[in-house]
Design an enzyme around this catalytic site. Sequence first.
Site, PDB file in Angstrom:
ATOM      1  N   HIS A  97       0.850  -1.205   0.000  1.00  0.00           N
ATOM      2  CA  HIS A  97       0.000   0.000   0.000  1.00  0.00           C
ATOM      3  C   HIS A  97       0.874   1.240   0.000  1.00  0.00           C
ATOM      4  O   HIS A  97       1.581   1.533   0.967  1.00  0.00           O
ATOM      5  CB  HIS A  97      -0.919   0.013   1.213  1.00  0.00           C
ATOM      6  CG  HIS A  97      -1.956   1.106   1.152  1.00  0.00           C
ATOM      7  ND1 HIS A  97      -2.971   1.116   0.223  1.00  0.00           N
ATOM      8  CD2 HIS A  97      -2.126   2.235   1.897  1.00  0.00           C
ATOM      9  CE1 HIS A  97      -3.728   2.191   0.402  1.00  0.00           C
ATOM     10  NE2 HIS A  97      -3.226   2.886   1.409  1.00  0.00           N
ATOM     11  N   ARG A 146      -5.011  15.703   6.279  1.00  0.00           N
ATOM     12  CA  ARG A 146      -5.524  15.594   4.916  1.00  0.00           C
ATOM     13  C   ARG A 146      -5.468  16.924   4.178  1.00  0.00           C
ATOM     14  O   ARG A 146      -5.289  16.955   2.954  1.00  0.00           O
ATOM     15  CB  ARG A 146      -6.964  15.051   4.943  1.00  0.00           C
ATOM     16  CG  ARG A 146      -7.482  14.662   3.570  1.00  0.00           C
ATOM     17  CD  ARG A 146      -8.831  13.977   3.655  1.00  0.00           C
ATOM     18  NE  ARG A 146      -9.884  14.884   4.051  1.00  0.00           N
ATOM     19  CZ  ARG A 146     -11.186  14.654   3.864  1.00  0.00           C
ATOM     20  NH1 ARG A 146     -11.581  13.541   3.275  1.00  0.00           N
ATOM     21  NH2 ARG A 146     -12.091  15.509   4.260  1.00  0.00           N
ATOM     22  N   TYR A 195      -5.029   7.691  -7.069  1.00  0.00           N
ATOM     23  CA  TYR A 195      -6.312   8.377  -7.266  1.00  0.00           C
ATOM     24  C   TYR A 195      -6.183   9.796  -7.812  1.00  0.00           C
ATOM     25  O   TYR A 195      -7.201  10.462  -8.026  1.00  0.00           O
ATOM     26  CB  TYR A 195      -7.126   8.393  -5.961  1.00  0.00           C
ATOM     27  CG  TYR A 195      -6.444   8.994  -4.760  1.00  0.00           C
ATOM     28  CD1 TYR A 195      -6.416  10.362  -4.549  1.00  0.00           C
ATOM     29  CD2 TYR A 195      -5.839   8.181  -3.797  1.00  0.00           C
ATOM     30  CE1 TYR A 195      -5.815  10.915  -3.433  1.00  0.00           C
ATOM     31  CE2 TYR A 195      -5.229   8.718  -2.681  1.00  0.00           C
ATOM     32  CZ  TYR A 195      -5.216  10.085  -2.510  1.00  0.00           C
ATOM     33  OH  TYR A 195      -4.609  10.635  -1.399  1.00  0.00           O
ATOM     34  N   ARG A 234     -16.926   6.006   1.837  1.00  0.00           N
ATOM     35  CA  ARG A 234     -17.415   7.385   1.798  1.00  0.00           C
ATOM     36  C   ARG A 234     -17.183   8.021   0.428  1.00  0.00           C
ATOM     37  O   ARG A 234     -17.853   8.978   0.064  1.00  0.00           O
ATOM     38  CB  ARG A 234     -16.755   8.225   2.896  1.00  0.00           C
ATOM     39  CG  ARG A 234     -15.292   8.544   2.692  1.00  0.00           C
ATOM     40  CD  ARG A 234     -14.735   9.462   3.789  1.00  0.00           C
ATOM     41  NE  ARG A 234     -13.375   9.866   3.502  1.00  0.00           N
ATOM     42  CZ  ARG A 234     -12.288   9.202   3.852  1.00  0.00           C
ATOM     43  NH1 ARG A 234     -12.437   8.056   4.523  1.00  0.00           N
ATOM     44  NH2 ARG A 234     -11.081   9.648   3.559  1.00  0.00           N
ATOM     45  N   HIS A 249      -9.602   1.201   1.226  1.00  0.00           N
ATOM     46  CA  HIS A 249      -9.407   1.711   2.588  1.00  0.00           C
ATOM     47  C   HIS A 249     -10.644   1.324   3.390  1.00  0.00           C
ATOM     48  O   HIS A 249     -11.768   1.671   3.004  1.00  0.00           O
ATOM     49  CB  HIS A 249      -9.295   3.237   2.596  1.00  0.00           C
ATOM     50  CG  HIS A 249      -8.035   3.773   1.996  1.00  0.00           C
ATOM     51  ND1 HIS A 249      -8.022   4.802   1.075  1.00  0.00           N
ATOM     52  CD2 HIS A 249      -6.740   3.453   2.183  1.00  0.00           C
ATOM     53  CE1 HIS A 249      -6.790   5.095   0.743  1.00  0.00           C
ATOM     54  NE2 HIS A 249      -5.978   4.282   1.397  1.00  0.00           N
ATOM     55  N   GLU A 297     -10.705   2.952   8.548  1.00  0.00           N
ATOM     56  CA  GLU A 297      -9.493   3.584   9.065  1.00  0.00           C
ATOM     57  C   GLU A 297      -9.829   4.556  10.185  1.00  0.00           C
ATOM     58  O   GLU A 297      -9.047   4.740  11.116  1.00  0.00           O
ATOM     59  CB  GLU A 297      -8.773   4.320   7.934  1.00  0.00           C
ATOM     60  CG  GLU A 297      -7.475   4.987   8.342  1.00  0.00           C
ATOM     61  CD  GLU A 297      -6.777   5.683   7.183  1.00  0.00           C
ATOM     62  OE1 GLU A 297      -5.671   6.201   7.395  1.00  0.00           O
ATOM     63  OE2 GLU A 297      -7.337   5.712   6.062  1.00  0.00           O
ATOM     64  N   HIS A 299      -5.896  -1.116   6.307  1.00  0.00           N
ATOM     65  CA  HIS A 299      -6.021  -0.636   7.684  1.00  0.00           C
ATOM     66  C   HIS A 299      -6.930  -1.547   8.503  1.00  0.00           C
ATOM     67  O   HIS A 299      -6.494  -2.141   9.472  1.00  0.00           O
ATOM     68  CB  HIS A 299      -6.484   0.819   7.772  1.00  0.00           C
ATOM     69  CG  HIS A 299      -5.623   1.772   7.038  1.00  0.00           C
ATOM     70  ND1 HIS A 299      -4.276   1.925   7.297  1.00  0.00           N
ATOM     71  CD2 HIS A 299      -5.892   2.630   6.010  1.00  0.00           C
ATOM     72  CE1 HIS A 299      -3.760   2.817   6.487  1.00  0.00           C
ATOM     73  NE2 HIS A 299      -4.711   3.265   5.685  1.00  0.00           N
ATOM     74  N   ASP A 357       2.243   3.077   3.059  1.00  0.00           N
ATOM     75  CA  ASP A 357       1.140   4.038   2.963  1.00  0.00           C
ATOM     76  C   ASP A 357       1.620   5.470   2.725  1.00  0.00           C
ATOM     77  O   ASP A 357       1.969   5.836   1.615  1.00  0.00           O
ATOM     78  CB  ASP A 357       0.286   3.930   4.224  1.00  0.00           C
ATOM     79  CG  ASP A 357      -1.042   4.661   4.127  1.00  0.00           C
ATOM     80  OD1 ASP A 357      -1.335   5.222   3.052  1.00  0.00           O
ATOM     81  OD2 ASP A 357      -1.798   4.670   5.105  1.00  0.00           O
TER      82      ASP A 357
END
Length: 451
Positions: free
Chosen positions: A65, A88, A127, A212, A236, A239, A273, A324
């Site tokens: 990952h 984020r 992504y 989500r 994911h 998490e 995760h 990650d």
Amino acid sequence: MSLKANVLKTYWLEHAWLGTSVEPGVALEAGADGRIAALRTGVPTPPPGAEVLRGLTVPGLANAHSHAFHRALRSLVQVGSGTFWTWREFMYQVAQNLTPDSYFALARAVYAEMALAGITDVGEFHYVHHAPGGVPYADPNAMGEALIEAAAAAGIRITLLDTAYLSSGFGEAPNPHQLRFSDGTAEAWAERASALKPREHALIGAAIHSVRAVPAGQLATVARWAEERQAPLHVHLSEQTAENEACRAAHGRTPTQLLADHGVLGPRTTGVHNTHLTDADIALLGATTTGTCMCPTTERDLADGIGPAGRLQHAGSPLSLGSDSHAVIDLLEEARAMELNERLSSRTRGHWTANALLTAATADGHAALGRPDAGRLEAGALADFTTIALDSVRTAGPPPRLGAETAVFAASAADVRHTVVGGRHIVRDGAHTLVPDVPAALAESIAAVRG
């Protein structure tokens, strides 16, 4: 660029981990096809013409990952405090600055760092598809192609896990930062992803960013795309507790249950995760043999929590490891941290043997990336392996027969001396053979995307 040596080549391994034990004096022949042609134990001295690899040789490590561009966040996000959600915002800023050219340069350097750490295969959870604002490039897969070419330039294999990312949260439209991630619908995502083609060093897989980010009614489209191609599918999963709560509010069930309802779980699927799970979630993942990719250095860096790795494996979920966000790139540390986290949460020791932890970092990680023919030192497997020094300040002292324990519980990425991919030396004596100055490549490419 070919990852094959294109000639028969013999390596003499001073010590080799063969899955259950460490053997001294092993002769490994790498064929012109990039696979192990023969393996002989009990060879006390190097055969004539053999390349000598001193230390402990293990199968190449699988980083199951990765988000390559997150490497640009290292140290930047260590200033002050916050949560995953504040972290984020920094990630979005870097993502906005990426172009196909700058992403190639950054990923090449990051994948070279991985090779220096003994990683021979990366699962890139990709992504960032479009230009800022969501406008497709002339080649709609320009960003994915940059990653594929970067892996070749760094001399490692890649499974590009092209990611569906359509929503900011349970049906809400993407926010301005997320527009370049989104194809609008899962059908449009599938059309674009279908244009990506595998090649010698690259496989194409799929990913659902999270429950989500992909509306429930479109989950099955992504799962069906992967099923038709027998491709790996990653997601994911749980998490964050906030994601679990929002999923329950929207759908009356946990993310794991939602994925199960839409046919996402199964032996080619890996949940990344899997941190905040109910007993029923664990049973579902185990019963479907859905894999679990633990990323302990990121999970602790983001204060996500400690996932139930032991219970998941006991239920039937195979374990793999990933770096990650690349707070560090060190798969030996990921393996060590999984065991030590379990010790902290349970206050007991010895949940996994060193052999089991190395298996998660090698064979089971490669399998999660669609390469069951990697991660083993045996005839017919890909000739991908790495050698760890047993005479550094961290590893000197223990007898070589405890090499697996030394590698997992004492060594670090700094102890990697050699990395061979397809029988071809990519890292020799701690130096990358294709990227002459990896630190400089990292510094320059990170400066370009930090803005």
